[in-house]
Design a protein around this motif. Structure first.
Motif, mmCIF file in Angstrom:
data_model
loop_
_atom_site.group_PDB
_atom_site.id
_atom_site.type_symbol
_atom_site.label_atom_id
_atom_site.label_comp_id
_atom_site.label_asym_id
_atom_site.label_seq_id
_atom_site.Cartn_x
_atom_site.Cartn_y
_atom_site.Cartn_z
ATOM 1 N N ARG A 35 0.828 -1.212 0.000
ATOM 2 C CA ARG A 35 0.000 0.000 0.000
ATOM 3 C C ARG A 35 0.858 1.257 0.000
ATOM 4 N NH1 ARG A 35 -4.016 -0.246 4.722
ATOM 5 N NH2 ARG A 35 -4.197 1.943 4.185
ATOM 6 N N LEU A 38 2.246 1.700 -3.461
ATOM 7 C CA LEU A 38 1.191 2.144 -4.368
ATOM 8 C C LEU A 38 0.804 3.597 -4.110
ATOM 9 C CD1 LEU A 38 -1.110 -1.007 -4.460
ATOM 10 C CD2 LEU A 38 0.325 -0.129 -6.303
ATOM 11 N N LYS A 42 0.968 6.548 -6.750
ATOM 12 C CA LYS A 42 -0.246 7.335 -6.982
ATOM 13 C C LYS A 42 0.035 8.829 -6.840
ATOM 14 C CE LYS A 42 -4.611 8.148 -4.833
ATOM 15 N NZ LYS A 42 -5.416 7.857 -3.687
ATOM 16 N N GLU A 107 -4.520 4.678 -14.706
ATOM 17 C CA GLU A 107 -3.575 3.951 -13.852
ATOM 18 C C GLU A 107 -3.824 4.262 -12.377
ATOM 19 O OE1 GLU A 107 1.228 3.203 -13.330
ATOM 20 O OE2 GLU A 107 0.514 4.383 -15.028
ATOM 21 N N LYS A 110 -6.657 2.139 -11.245
ATOM 22 C CA LYS A 110 -6.217 0.752 -11.022
ATOM 23 C C LYS A 110 -5.470 0.640 -9.701
ATOM 24 C CE LYS A 110 -7.473 -1.412 -14.746
ATOM 25 N NZ LYS A 110 -8.467 -2.442 -14.721
ATOM 26 N N ARG A 111 -4.614 1.612 -9.430
ATOM 27 C CA ARG A 111 -3.866 1.600 -8.170
ATOM 28 C C ARG A 111 -4.822 1.673 -6.981
ATOM 29 N NH1 ARG A 111 1.599 0.430 -9.226
ATOM 30 N NH2 ARG A 111 2.003 1.264 -11.287
ATOM 31 N N GLU A 112 -5.873 2.469 -7.106
ATOM 32 C CA GLU A 112 -6.874 2.550 -6.038
ATOM 33 C C GLU A 112 -7.510 1.184 -5.792
ATOM 34 O OE1 GLU A 112 -8.004 4.881 -3.923
ATOM 35 O OE2 GLU A 112 -6.576 6.370 -4.640
ATOM 36 N N TYR A 114 -6.092 -1.734 -6.317
ATOM 37 C CA TYR A 114 -5.104 -2.566 -5.629
ATOM 38 C C TYR A 114 -4.967 -2.169 -4.160
ATOM 39 C CZ TYR A 114 -3.663 -4.190 -10.247
ATOM 40 O OH TYR A 114 -3.638 -4.733 -11.494
#
Length: 175
Positions: A35, A38, A42, A107, A110-112, A114
């Protein structure tokens, strides 16, 4: 009696305590680490999106400036052609930056996803690890009490047998 980790009736419970503790530790460390990585990515992506948006706005201002100059009727045809070429170049740059910006926003989304997945891994694995560990410890403790009681009874039985053997030996030696 063996006093090895792999002997006795409580081996399964020792294993469950170990697995539960490992599960709790890994459910804290791994998702938190992922996290954090990421979140850093982000933040960088959001910064890139803001930079691209700023560039797009600046190019829009240039296009508006070129359009104003182009609307001037006293401009030579070569100058008009040059202004049109500049508008086209700025428009292409805006389109490319818009595409890059949209890709970065996608992107980020998508990161959110994950990040929320790692939150769920934590919320599922940590309590499960705690339950497995607590139940294993409880059962291990119960099995150990039974094992200790069995050993105590065996020791008392041996003591009685030794006492009986001594009495028998002393009664045989007395006339």
């Amino acid at each position: 009696m063996e006093s090895n980790f792999f002997s006795g009736s409580e081996n399964l419970y020792k294993y469950l305590v170990s697995v539960g503790a490992l599960m709790m530790i890994l459910s804290i460390y791994y998702p938190l680490n992922e996290r954090q990585q990421l979140e850093i990515v982000k933040i960088n992506l959001n910064s890139d999106v803001k930079s691209l948006d700023y560039d797009i706005k600046e190019n829009q201002k240039k296009i508006e400036k070129f359009k104003k100059e182009l609307s001037n009727t006293a401009i030579l045809p070569e100058k008009k052609r040059e202004l049109l070429d500049n508008i086209k170049v700025s428009h292409k740059a805006n389109m490319l930056k818009q595409i890059k910006s949209e890709a970065k926003v996608e992107e980020i989304d998508k990161r959110e996803t994950y990040i929320s997945l790692y939150k769920w891994i934590f919320y599922i694995c940590f309590p499960l690890g705690f339950i497995i560990s607590a139940w294993g410890f409880w059962q291990w403790r119960k099995a150990k009490k039974d094992e200790d009681a069995k050993c105590k009874l065996e020791r008392e039985l041996l003591q009685i047998q030794v006492d009986n053997a001594r009495r028998g030996a002393s009664s045989n030696t007395q006339p």
